[in-house]
Design a protein around this motif. Sequence first.
Motif: not given
Length: 360
Positions: A278-297
Amino acid sequence: GKLNLLVPLKEKFLRNAPERTGSSQAELEKWWDGIIEGGAYTFNLSHSYAYALLGYYTCYLLTHYPAQYLAAVMNNKSKDLPVLSECFEVAKNRGIRVLAPNVKESAAGFTPTADGNIVYGLTAIKGLGKTAEDIIEVTRREHPNTLEEFLVLFDSRVLNRTKLVSLVKSGALDCFQFKRSVLLDNLDELSAWKEREISGRAGKLSRKQAELFANETHRLDLRPKQELDTARTLDILEMEKEVIGTYVTCHPVDLFRTNNKATLEDIAVEVPDGEEVRIPNVYGVITAVKKVKTRRGSSMAWLSLDCRDFELEVTVFARQLEEYSSKLGNGVKRLTVLKRNGKQGAAYILDKLEDLREYV
């Protein structure tokens, strides 16, 4: 290729080498395999010499002329953001500041300054186009000392409201002693003042008269309309990145001063096979989001995270995606991730996510 020329020599090597080396056939076979393997990537003498000389030159320049050398590399790789980020880090480690664009000092590309820093080029500002060249030429000739003197040098055909906004967002007008937040608060007033001043001169004065009365410029009276708090500063940094492509003034993560931010060493921690950390306190800015559908939907996603000192790709499974989908926009995030070492190697899994804008 030329590697095939070695093949006929194997028999001769294995026949004569035992007498001279005292090695067994098994050892010689191993040596030969090493020669073949090395021949696949080793350079010839001239190639090696050229690389060594080039390495010496670049090392010398980086040591004795670091700002000039880094500026040249940045200009050569101006579209390659990972290389630019690496150059920024090298500059930072050497005490060299990379400054936002500046209409009084910037050239077309990255330029070393007299005090050993590097200033962004005006051509890096999105939406400025050929106006960047006009600004460089005119400001070098006229040397405006105030924002008023600068604005009246360009009519709307050269510097319209859209391009003026790009200059403000990039920080290129910070050199005139107005805070960027104040200029952003008064964009309409700035644009209207500029057009009114230029129209008045054009309508009332001949060119020679305009030169005589050039100093009779009405002063701008700009006042802040919003408090410059952390939230506003974050917005201003996002505007800077919008028109330049990266953060220059500072990274948004730097606005949150804390001693417990996860470091690159924390991220690189070794994890035994089949276990997770477990790694807490990861500070950052989201530069990209890639969403997908799994085989289970169900849905899942991958986040690209800019943590200033390192970049991270974080996997978001369905439950966390549903819980945090509304917080995946702009702004600084604080994450807790699980580093899991599985069959596909190490992966970072989202556990918790906070949008720090909620706390400012």
